[in-house]
Scaffold this motif. Sequence first.
Motif, PDB file in Angstrom:
ATOM      1  N   ALA A  50       0.851  -1.177   0.000  1.00  0.00           N
ATOM      2  CA  ALA A  50       0.000   0.000   0.000  1.00  0.00           C
ATOM      3  C   ALA A  50       0.893   1.234   0.000  1.00  0.00           C
ATOM      4  O   ALA A  50       1.859   1.318   0.749  1.00  0.00           O
ATOM      5  CB  ALA A  50      -0.919  -0.003   1.208  1.00  0.00           C
ATOM      6  N   THR A  51       0.550   2.180  -0.860  1.00  0.00           N
ATOM      7  CA  THR A  51       1.336   3.407  -0.948  1.00  0.00           C
ATOM      8  C   THR A  51       0.405   4.607  -0.914  1.00  0.00           C
ATOM      9  O   THR A  51      -0.805   4.477  -1.052  1.00  0.00           O
ATOM     10  CB  THR A  51       2.166   3.451  -2.247  1.00  0.00           C
ATOM     11  N   GLY A  52       1.003   5.765  -0.744  1.00  0.00           N
ATOM     12  CA  GLY A  52       0.250   7.006  -0.808  1.00  0.00           C
ATOM     13  C   GLY A  52      -0.874   7.076   0.205  1.00  0.00           C
ATOM     14  O   GLY A  52      -0.719   6.713   1.374  1.00  0.00           O
ATOM     15  N   GLU A  53      -2.013   7.547  -0.271  1.00  0.00           N
ATOM     16  CA  GLU A  53      -3.172   7.743   0.596  1.00  0.00           C
ATOM     17  C   GLU A  53      -3.628   6.453   1.261  1.00  0.00           C
ATOM     18  O   GLU A  53      -3.958   6.441   2.445  1.00  0.00           O
ATOM     19  CB  GLU A  53      -4.319   8.337  -0.234  1.00  0.00           C
ATOM     20  N   ARG A  54      -3.625   5.370   0.500  1.00  0.00           N
ATOM     21  CA  ARG A  54      -4.041   4.090   1.081  1.00  0.00           C
ATOM     22  C   ARG A  54      -3.142   3.704   2.256  1.00  0.00           C
ATOM     23  O   ARG A  54      -3.621   3.278   3.302  1.00  0.00           O
ATOM     24  CB  ARG A  54      -3.994   2.974   0.039  1.00  0.00           C
ATOM     25  N   ALA A  55      -1.843   3.842   2.078  1.00  0.00           N
ATOM     26  CA  ALA A  55      -0.906   3.504   3.151  1.00  0.00           C
ATOM     27  C   ALA A  55      -1.122   4.404   4.361  1.00  0.00           C
ATOM     28  O   ALA A  55      -1.103   3.928   5.499  1.00  0.00           O
ATOM     29  CB  ALA A  55       0.533   3.616   2.652  1.00  0.00           C
ATOM     30  N   ASP A  56      -1.365   5.689   4.128  1.00  0.00           N
ATOM     31  CA  ASP A  56      -1.593   6.617   5.236  1.00  0.00           C
ATOM     32  C   ASP A  56      -2.860   6.256   6.007  1.00  0.00           C
ATOM     33  O   ASP A  56      -2.866   6.235   7.245  1.00  0.00           O
ATOM     34  CB  ASP A  56      -1.712   8.056   4.727  1.00  0.00           C
ATOM     35  N   LEU A  57      -3.941   5.971   5.291  1.00  0.00           N
ATOM     36  CA  LEU A  57      -5.193   5.609   5.953  1.00  0.00           C
ATOM     37  C   LEU A  57      -5.050   4.305   6.729  1.00  0.00           C
ATOM     38  O   LEU A  57      -5.488   4.208   7.882  1.00  0.00           O
ATOM     39  CB  LEU A  57      -6.323   5.502   4.929  1.00  0.00           C
ATOM     40  N   LEU A  58      -4.438   3.318   6.101  1.00  0.00           N
ATOM     41  CA  LEU A  58      -4.266   2.030   6.774  1.00  0.00           C
ATOM     42  C   LEU A  58      -3.355   2.145   7.985  1.00  0.00           C
ATOM     43  O   LEU A  58      -3.614   1.526   9.022  1.00  0.00           O
ATOM     44  CB  LEU A  58      -3.733   0.972   5.807  1.00  0.00           C
ATOM     45  N   GLU A  59      -2.299   2.929   7.891  1.00  0.00           N
ATOM     46  CA  GLU A  59      -1.389   3.085   9.030  1.00  0.00           C
ATOM     47  C   GLU A  59      -2.090   3.791  10.185  1.00  0.00           C
ATOM     48  O   GLU A  59      -1.909   3.425  11.348  1.00  0.00           O
ATOM     49  CB  GLU A  59      -0.122   3.841   8.630  1.00  0.00           C
ATOM     50  N   THR A  60      -2.896   4.789   9.887  1.00  0.00           N
ATOM     51  CA  THR A  60      -3.635   5.482  10.942  1.00  0.00           C
ATOM     52  C   THR A  60      -4.640   4.538  11.590  1.00  0.00           C
ATOM     53  O   THR A  60      -4.735   4.472  12.827  1.00  0.00           O
ATOM     54  CB  THR A  60      -4.341   6.718  10.370  1.00  0.00           C
ATOM     55  N   LEU A  61      -5.357   3.785  10.796  1.00  0.00           N
ATOM     56  CA  LEU A  61      -6.303   2.814  11.337  1.00  0.00           C
ATOM     57  C   LEU A  61      -5.578   1.749  12.147  1.00  0.00           C
ATOM     58  O   LEU A  61      -6.007   1.384  13.244  1.00  0.00           O
ATOM     59  CB  LEU A  61      -7.108   2.175  10.202  1.00  0.00           C
ATOM     60  N   ARG A  62      -4.448   1.274  11.641  1.00  0.00           N
ATOM     61  CA  ARG A  62      -3.660   0.251  12.332  1.00  0.00           C
ATOM     62  C   ARG A  62      -3.198   0.754  13.709  1.00  0.00           C
ATOM     63  O   ARG A  62      -3.234   0.009  14.689  1.00  0.00           O
ATOM     64  CB  ARG A  62      -2.457  -0.102  11.457  1.00  0.00           C
ATOM     65  N   LYS A  63      -2.805   2.008  13.797  1.00  0.00           N
ATOM     66  CA  LYS A  63      -2.359   2.584  15.070  1.00  0.00           C
ATOM     67  C   LYS A  63      -3.492   2.547  16.092  1.00  0.00           C
ATOM     68  O   LYS A  63      -3.297   2.137  17.236  1.00  0.00           O
ATOM     69  CB  LYS A  63      -1.877   4.016  14.862  1.00  0.00           C
TER      70      LYS A  63
END
Length: 171
Positions: A10-23
């Motif tokens: 996952a890169t870009g926006e998808r990676a950012d959203l997933l990382e925030t959700l994962r946190k």
Amino acid sequence: MTTTVIEKTATGERADLLETLRKHRFFLAFTARDLTDEQAAARTTVSELSIGGLIKHVTAVVHSWLDFIEHGPQPVATGEEGWEDGFRMLPGETLAGLLAAYEEAGRRTDALVASLPGLDVSHPLPEAPWFEPGASWSARRVLLHLIAETAQHAGHADIIREAIDGAKSMG
């Protein structure tokens, strides 16, 4: 939490959203560390909420919204009998089982987000008193909602945990 292949692709926006959700998923699950089933089911405030019940609720919410992304709106049951059971640990349920289901919901989220053609995929919201009539949500909007829902309930769980044994997850 372990790193999956999806996290790496996952890169870009998808990676950012997933990382925030994962946190926020981590913080919610972390509140349950070292608890017994009895402690996870305990109500420590005037509300009906428990740590296990919150994990169970967020798991169900995630699956419901992922179904929405994949298949569109489903009828919303309002005032459904047994609705409260979605917020509490029932006899026979274990914290380990609830955490395993929660981890699976996280894997399903990561896989779905990675497989979408784009985050603009949208559907009309189901009819419900809390949704604006005729509104649609994109996959992006659903993910933002899941981030907010998870963060809110992680905060609830942190308060409950502190009342159980003084442990803090986010403080």
